[in-house]
Design a protein around this motif. Structure first.
Motif, short mmCIF file in Angstrom:
data_model
loop_
_atom_site.label_atom_id
_atom_site.label_comp_id
_atom_site.label_asym_id
_atom_site.label_seq_id
_atom_site.Cartn_x
_atom_site.Cartn_y
_atom_site.Cartn_z
N ILE A 344 16.86 22.47 56.52
CA ILE A 344 16.79 21.94 55.16
C ILE A 344 15.47 21.17 55.03
CG2 ILE A 344 17.89 20.47 53.44
CD1 ILE A 344 19.60 22.86 54.16
N VAL A 345 14.54 21.72 54.26
CA VAL A 345 13.23 21.10 54.10
C VAL A 345 13.22 20.15 52.92
CG1 VAL A 345 10.75 21.55 53.78
CG2 VAL A 345 12.14 23.14 55.14
N HIS A 346 13.94 20.51 51.87
CA HIS A 346 13.97 19.66 50.67
C HIS A 346 15.35 19.76 50.02
CE1 HIS A 346 12.86 17.80 46.87
NE2 HIS A 346 13.30 18.87 46.22
N THR A 347 15.87 18.62 49.62
CA THR A 347 17.11 18.61 48.85
C THR A 347 17.02 17.51 47.80
OG1 THR A 347 19.53 18.45 48.94
CG2 THR A 347 18.30 17.13 50.52
N SER A 348 17.44 17.82 46.59
CA SER A 348 17.42 16.88 45.47
C SER A 348 18.48 17.32 44.47
CB SER A 348 16.04 16.87 44.81
OG SER A 348 15.78 18.13 44.19
N ARG A 349 18.60 16.58 43.38
CA ARG A 349 19.56 16.99 42.34
C ARG A 349 19.19 18.34 41.75
NH1 ARG A 349 20.27 11.32 38.93
NH2 ARG A 349 21.24 10.11 40.63
N ARG A 350 17.89 18.65 41.80
CA ARG A 350 17.43 19.89 41.18
C ARG A 350 17.68 21.11 42.05
NH1 ARG A 350 11.74 21.94 40.11
NH2 ARG A 350 11.98 23.43 38.42
N CYS A 351 17.28 21.03 43.31
CA CYS A 351 17.42 22.21 44.16
C CYS A 351 17.40 21.84 45.64
CB CYS A 351 16.32 23.23 43.88
SG CYS A 351 14.66 22.68 44.31
N THR A 352 17.87 22.78 46.45
CA THR A 352 17.80 22.67 47.90
C THR A 352 16.94 23.82 48.40
OG1 THR A 352 19.96 21.61 48.12
CG2 THR A 352 19.11 22.75 50.06
N VAL A 353 15.99 23.52 49.29
CA VAL A 353 15.12 24.56 49.85
C VAL A 353 15.23 24.53 51.36
CG1 VAL A 353 12.81 25.56 49.84
CG2 VAL A 353 13.50 24.06 47.96
N LEU A 354 15.51 25.69 51.95
CA LEU A 354 15.65 25.76 53.41
C LEU A 354 14.83 26.91 53.96
CD1 LEU A 354 17.80 28.24 54.38
CD2 LEU A 354 19.35 26.77 53.11
N TYR A 450 6.28 29.59 43.53
CA TYR A 450 6.99 30.11 42.35
C TYR A 450 8.48 29.79 42.43
CZ TYR A 450 8.96 33.52 39.07
OH TYR A 450 9.66 34.13 38.05
N SER A 451 9.06 29.96 43.61
CA SER A 451 10.50 29.74 43.75
C SER A 451 10.88 28.29 43.44
CB SER A 451 10.96 30.10 45.17
OG SER A 451 10.51 29.15 46.13
N ILE A 452 10.03 27.35 43.82
CA ILE A 452 10.34 25.93 43.61
C ILE A 452 10.01 25.51 42.19
CG2 ILE A 452 9.84 23.58 44.39
CD1 ILE A 452 9.20 24.82 47.17
N LYS A 453 8.85 25.95 41.66
CA LYS A 453 8.46 25.58 40.30
C LYS A 453 9.44 26.10 39.26
CE LYS A 453 3.48 25.36 41.24
NZ LYS A 453 2.17 26.03 41.04
N ASP A 459 20.04 25.11 42.08
CA ASP A 459 19.63 26.29 42.85
C ASP A 459 19.55 25.98 44.34
OD1 ASP A 459 19.39 27.89 40.65
OD2 ASP A 459 17.21 28.13 40.74
N MET A 460 19.79 27.01 45.14
CA MET A 460 19.55 26.95 46.58
C MET A 460 18.56 28.06 46.91
SD MET A 460 22.33 26.81 49.68
CE MET A 460 22.71 25.08 49.44
N ILE A 461 17.43 27.68 47.51
CA ILE A 461 16.35 28.62 47.80
C ILE A 461 16.23 28.81 49.30
CG2 ILE A 461 13.87 29.07 47.56
CD1 ILE A 461 13.97 27.05 45.15
N ALA A 462 16.34 30.05 49.76
CA ALA A 462 16.22 30.36 51.19
C ALA A 462 14.92 31.12 51.41
CB ALA A 462 17.40 31.18 51.65
N VAL A 463 14.01 30.52 52.17
CA VAL A 463 12.74 31.18 52.55
C VAL A 463 12.94 31.70 53.96
CG1 VAL A 463 10.26 30.90 52.82
CG2 VAL A 463 11.48 29.53 51.11
N ILE A 464 13.03 33.01 54.11
CA ILE A 464 13.49 33.55 55.39
C ILE A 464 12.47 34.50 56.02
CG2 ILE A 464 15.86 33.38 54.55
CD1 ILE A 464 15.92 36.47 54.50
N GLY A 465 12.69 34.78 57.30
CA GLY A 465 11.91 35.78 58.02
C GLY A 465 10.99 35.22 59.08
N VAL A 486 4.25 24.59 53.45
CA VAL A 486 4.01 25.03 52.07
C VAL A 486 5.06 24.44 51.14
CG1 VAL A 486 3.81 27.03 50.54
CG2 VAL A 486 2.90 27.14 52.87
N ILE A 487 6.29 24.41 51.58
CA ILE A 487 7.37 23.83 50.77
C ILE A 487 7.09 22.34 50.54
CG2 ILE A 487 9.83 23.23 50.74
CD1 ILE A 487 10.23 25.84 52.45
#
Length: 498
Positions: A344-354, A450-453, A459-465, A486-487
């Motif tokens: 989990i790199v970022h979590t807030s009321r708006r979105c979670t990015v992992l 783009y995914s975060i903006k 939203d939950m955003i998974a950056v994978i690979g 980058v996140i």
């Protein structure tokens, strides 16, 4: 040292010379052989190092270990050079390396972890628990060799035996009390772990993988080599919920214990996880569950997913044999972060990015199914596929993304000698059949931004690979690139809008 001091456990035939010759090191790469070495010859799939005997003798080696008769070559070898013949050069290298470094693994409490999935995460969890208890720990695996704050990249999950024992010696010198390592099936098959006997062995799970011309002939061989860990340890811990459990433990010679996520119709285990709850809060995304059986405690785990409950249960179960404080265990798991593994790199009321290392169909499907349990507004997946690799992975990942994500953002991932646009076109061909929504942004940095903006609240955003990888490989050149960085940079630029 004299050569005879390094021959513990090694079956050999002395062809010429003396066992009392003075030696200083072990080598297996003819380009690095030097005066005073014992050189170990090995017959590989591409290179036969027996052919370099004249060169290593010229370099001043004192001993040569061979696997096969070499009468013509040996005629030219000086009588002062000791020559031993063994059945397997790789096994000889492992045993000689252990002796050369003074058997450093015996000076620490050792843990070996194997399995198709979960090795890296589980070893990091064990390390976190031990360090929370004030122990100094060394670790070897996919993410490198870790001694204190120093991380050295590894070419293989389980390095060559000489590098292993050299790392063990460095750990002992640094004051490490514990050593944890990922034990791959290839590492066992290629004799890199010969001579090691772990205090604890842990088997996470097994499913078809690493089957091919340069790996394992079939699943039966893969299972066989994985299961050898249960013959290489004092105490073994195995996932009772794995469908291949009976095959895993068939030849076990250790004191055996089991763990599993409890199910109504499943066989009981010594350690069980029950009452699993998925938790998504502004500052915490993970799971809560209860541990029962030989260990009783409540756990709050700071990494999402049912499979990570499995990994955490394995880590806690194993650490319970070490008599560690339960409160410290719990604290370590609540605050754990593992580079590139459901991170989990970022979590807030708006979105979670992992960020996650999922780079094939099986791991991608498991990841997206897990994230669905957190009921996101939208599940967004940023991914690509590696160049100059099987196209089947592109088609299967495209199909899964289109079916399981609300939005896929197709981008570059180690394109190597292919154009990212061509790889994306292959992914598109399968994602279009599902009717799933997607956009194409070949530049990976721009895709992540783009995914975060454009995230919607919830939203939950998974950056994978790529996970922990800190590079992009383009036309044979590696350029620095780390998804997490980058996140973090994007979130910082957006400020409150993220």
């Amino acid at each position: 040292m004299v050569l005879s001091d390094w021959l513990e456990g090694l079956d050999y035939e002395l062809l010429q010379g003396s066992l009392e010759v003075q030696v200083s090191d072990v080598s297996y790469d003819s380009r690095k052989a030097k005066e005073g070495d014992v050189f170990v010859c090995m017959t590989g799939t591409r290179v036969d190092s027996h052919l370099f005997i004249p060169q290593v003798e010229e370099a001043g080696v004192r001993g040569i270990v061979i696997e096969r008769p070499l009468k013509e070559l040996l005629k030219a070898v000086s009588p002062q050079v000791t020559v031993l013949r063994v059945k397997d050069g790789r096994r000889a290298l492992a045993l000689l390396s252990a002796a050369r470094f003074g058997y450093p693994a015996r000076k620490m409490i050792t843990v070996g972890v194997t399995g198709t999935k979960g090795k890296t995460t589980t070893t990091h969890m064990i390390k976190a628990i031990l360090e929370a208890a004030g122990k100094k720990v060394g670790m070897i695996g996919t993410n490198g060799t870790v001694i204190g704050n120093r991380v050295t990249p590894n070419l293989n999950t389980t390095p060559e035996s000489y590098q292993l024992h050299q790392a063990f010696a460095d750990m002992v010198e640094a004051g490490c009390e514990y050593m944890i390592m990922e034990v791959s099936s290839q590492g066992i098959k290629m004799h890199r772990t010969d001579g090691l006997f772990f205090d604890y062995g842990l088997f996470t799970n097994i499913s078809p993988d690493h089957i091919g011309p340069d790996e394992h002939a079939d699943f039966a061989e893969y299972l066989y080599y994985k299961s050898r860990l249960m013959t290489m340890c004092k105490v073994g811990l195995v996932n009772r919920g794995d469908e291949h459990y009976e095959g895993i433990v068939k030849d076990a010679s250790c004191r055996l214990y089991t763990y599993r996520v409890a199910v109504e119709d499943g066989a009981a285990a010594d350690f069980e996880a029950r009452n699993i709850r998925y938790v998504a809060e502004e500052n915490f995304v993970g799971t809560e569950f209860d541990v029962t059986g030989r260990l009783s405690m409540d756990v709050r785990l700071g990494i999402p997913g049912l499979f990570n409950v499995d990994n955490a249960l394995a880590a806690m179960s194993l650490c319970s044999f070490m008599g560690l404080d339960k409160q410290r265990m719990s604290h370590a798991l609540e605050h754990i972060r593992i580079n590139g593994r459901m991170e989990i790199v970022h979590t807030s009321r708006r979105c979670t990015v992992l960020v996650d290392y999922a780079h094939n169909a099986v791991s991608m499907e498991s990841l997206l199914a897990t994230l669905r349990n957190y009921h996101p507004k939208r599940l967004v997946c940023v991914f690509g596929c590696g160049g100059n690799r099987s196209k089947d992975r592109r088609y299967s990942m495209g199909e899964i993304g289109g079916r399981m994500a609300d939005l896929c953002i197709l981008t570059a991932d180690n394109s190597r000698y292919e154009k990212p646009e061509d790889i994306i076109a292959d992914i598109r061909s399968s994602i279009e059949k599902t009717g799933g929504a997607f956009v194409e942004i070949p530049d990976r940095r721009q895709a992540i931004e783009y995914s975060i903006k454009n995230a919607l609240p919830g939203d939950m955003i998974a950056v994978i690979g790529k996970g922990h990888e800190d590079y992009q490989e383009i036309c044979g050149v590696r350029h620095h690139f780390l998804d997490r960085e980058v996140i973090e940079e994007t979130v910082k630029k957006l400020g409150e809008r993220a």
